[in-house]
Motif scaffolding. Structure first.
Motif, PDB file in Angstrom:
ATOM      1  N   THR A  10      71.323 119.849  35.844  1.00 22.63           N
ATOM      2  CA  THR A  10      70.133 119.155  36.339  1.00 22.63           C
ATOM      3  C   THR A  10      70.149 117.737  35.790  1.00 22.63           C
ATOM      4  O   THR A  10      71.098 117.329  35.144  1.00 22.63           O
ATOM      5  CB  THR A  10      68.838 119.885  35.916  1.00 22.63           C
ATOM      6  OG1 THR A  10      68.822 120.016  34.492  1.00 22.63           O
ATOM      7  CG2 THR A  10      68.724 121.262  36.553  1.00 22.63           C
ATOM      8  N   GLU A  19      69.247 123.455  31.368  1.00 20.98           N
ATOM      9  CA  GLU A  19      67.930 123.017  30.920  1.00 20.98           C
ATOM     10  C   GLU A  19      66.841 124.029  31.265  1.00 20.98           C
ATOM     11  O   GLU A  19      65.939 124.274  30.469  1.00 20.98           O
ATOM     12  CB  GLU A  19      67.599 121.682  31.574  1.00 20.98           C
ATOM     13  CG  GLU A  19      66.239 121.128  31.199  1.00 20.98           C
ATOM     14  CD  GLU A  19      65.976 119.781  31.852  1.00 20.98           C
ATOM     15  OE1 GLU A  19      65.095 119.065  31.345  1.00 20.98           O
ATOM     16  OE2 GLU A  19      66.631 119.438  32.857  1.00 20.98           O
ATOM     17  N   TYR A  20      66.909 124.612  32.447  1.00 24.29           N
ATOM     18  CA  TYR A  20      65.859 125.517  32.896  1.00 24.29           C
ATOM     19  C   TYR A  20      66.319 126.969  32.989  1.00 24.29           C
ATOM     20  O   TYR A  20      65.525 127.890  32.881  1.00 24.29           O
ATOM     21  CB  TYR A  20      65.330 125.090  34.271  1.00 24.29           C
ATOM     22  CG  TYR A  20      64.690 123.729  34.255  1.00 24.29           C
ATOM     23  CD1 TYR A  20      63.440 123.546  33.683  1.00 24.29           C
ATOM     24  CD2 TYR A  20      65.329 122.621  34.790  1.00 24.29           C
ATOM     25  CE1 TYR A  20      62.837 122.299  33.653  1.00 24.29           C
ATOM     26  CE2 TYR A  20      64.732 121.371  34.768  1.00 24.29           C
ATOM     27  CZ  TYR A  20      63.489 121.218  34.199  1.00 24.29           C
ATOM     28  OH  TYR A  20      62.894 119.987  34.169  1.00 24.29           O
ATOM     29  N   ILE A  36      62.477 128.552  30.533  1.00 25.61           N
ATOM     30  CA  ILE A  36      61.184 127.879  30.575  1.00 25.61           C
ATOM     31  C   ILE A  36      60.136 128.925  30.948  1.00 25.61           C
ATOM     32  O   ILE A  36      60.463 129.976  31.484  1.00 25.61           O
ATOM     33  CB  ILE A  36      61.165 126.718  31.596  1.00 25.61           C
ATOM     34  CG1 ILE A  36      61.504 127.227  33.004  1.00 25.61           C
ATOM     35  CG2 ILE A  36      62.109 125.623  31.176  1.00 25.61           C
ATOM     36  CD1 ILE A  36      61.336 126.199  34.093  1.00 25.61           C
ATOM     37  N   THR A  39      56.695 126.686  35.843  1.00 24.99           N
ATOM     38  CA  THR A  39      57.431 125.981  36.878  1.00 24.99           C
ATOM     39  C   THR A  39      57.321 124.475  36.669  1.00 24.99           C
ATOM     40  O   THR A  39      56.250 123.969  36.353  1.00 24.99           O
ATOM     41  CB  THR A  39      56.858 126.357  38.256  1.00 24.99           C
ATOM     42  OG1 THR A  39      56.907 127.778  38.383  1.00 24.99           O
ATOM     43  CG2 THR A  39      57.640 125.729  39.372  1.00 24.99           C
ATOM     44  N   PRO A  40      58.413 123.712  36.838  1.00 20.78           N
ATOM     45  CA  PRO A  40      58.352 122.253  36.732  1.00 20.78           C
ATOM     46  C   PRO A  40      57.356 121.675  37.740  1.00 20.78           C
ATOM     47  O   PRO A  40      57.034 122.312  38.746  1.00 20.78           O
ATOM     48  CB  PRO A  40      59.777 121.809  37.064  1.00 20.78           C
ATOM     49  CG  PRO A  40      60.624 123.003  36.786  1.00 20.78           C
ATOM     50  CD  PRO A  40      59.769 124.181  37.086  1.00 20.78           C
ATOM     51  N   ALA A  41      56.905 120.462  37.501  1.00 23.54           N
ATOM     52  CA  ALA A  41      55.889 119.829  38.352  1.00 23.54           C
ATOM     53  C   ALA A  41      56.361 119.648  39.788  1.00 23.54           C
ATOM     54  O   ALA A  41      55.558 119.662  40.714  1.00 23.54           O
ATOM     55  CB  ALA A  41      55.492 118.479  37.759  1.00 23.54           C
ATOM     56  N   VAL A  44      63.416 120.494  41.288  1.00 22.02           N
ATOM     57  CA  VAL A  44      64.437 120.022  40.353  1.00 22.02           C
ATOM     58  C   VAL A  44      65.801 120.159  41.033  1.00 22.02           C
ATOM     59  O   VAL A  44      66.304 121.272  41.192  1.00 22.02           O
ATOM     60  CB  VAL A  44      64.418 120.833  39.044  1.00 22.02           C
ATOM     61  CG1 VAL A  44      65.518 120.357  38.111  1.00 22.02           C
ATOM     62  CG2 VAL A  44      63.059 120.738  38.365  1.00 22.02           C
ATOM     63  N   ASN A  69      67.326 123.384  44.985  1.00 25.44           N
ATOM     64  CA  ASN A  69      66.185 123.405  44.074  1.00 25.44           C
ATOM     65  C   ASN A  69      65.995 124.814  43.550  1.00 25.44           C
ATOM     66  O   ASN A  69      65.656 125.721  44.306  1.00 25.44           O
ATOM     67  CB  ASN A  69      64.904 122.934  44.797  1.00 25.44           C
ATOM     68  CG  ASN A  69      64.989 121.476  45.179  1.00 25.44           C
ATOM     69  OD1 ASN A  69      65.514 120.659  44.427  1.00 25.44           O
ATOM     70  ND2 ASN A  69      64.504 121.142  46.349  1.00 25.44           N
ATOM     71  N   THR A  71      63.991 127.539  41.414  1.00 23.13           N
ATOM     72  CA  THR A  71      62.605 127.730  40.979  1.00 23.13           C
ATOM     73  C   THR A  71      62.446 129.089  40.319  1.00 23.13           C
ATOM     74  O   THR A  71      63.260 129.989  40.512  1.00 23.13           O
ATOM     75  CB  THR A  71      61.648 127.661  42.175  1.00 23.13           C
ATOM     76  OG1 THR A  71      61.987 128.682  43.100  1.00 23.13           O
ATOM     77  CG2 THR A  71      61.703 126.310  42.869  1.00 23.13           C
TER      78      THR A  71
END
Length: 73
Positions: A10, A19-20, A36, A39-41, A44, A69, A71
């Motif tokens: 990413t 990272e995620y 994580i 969920t990212p804003a 990604v 992406n 998720t």
């Protein structure tokens, strides 16, 4: 070839590793464990980097050119 490694890339230049999600090889499948909790804003952009080993024990790294992406479900 045998798949010996997989990484989730990413970041703006796809230079941030796992990272995620942390991937694992499960036979012929890839499993992804989220690292994580939310969920990212926004979306990604993500790519996969796969390490292959040939019959002569040489390693090759291949980045799948298409981004997607990823998720949380």
């Amino acid at each position: 070839f045998t798949v010996t490694g997989v990484r989730v890339l990413t970041g703006a230049n796809f230079d941030v590793v796992n990272e995620y999600f942390v991937p694992a090889i499960n036979g012929t499948d890839f499993d992804f464990t989220a690292v994580i909790t939310s969920t990212p804003a926004g979306p990604v952009p993500t790519k996969l980097k796969i390490t292959l080993k040939d019959d002569f024990n040489h390693d090759y790294e291949f980045v799948v050119p298409q981004s997607f992406n990823m998720t949380l479900n």
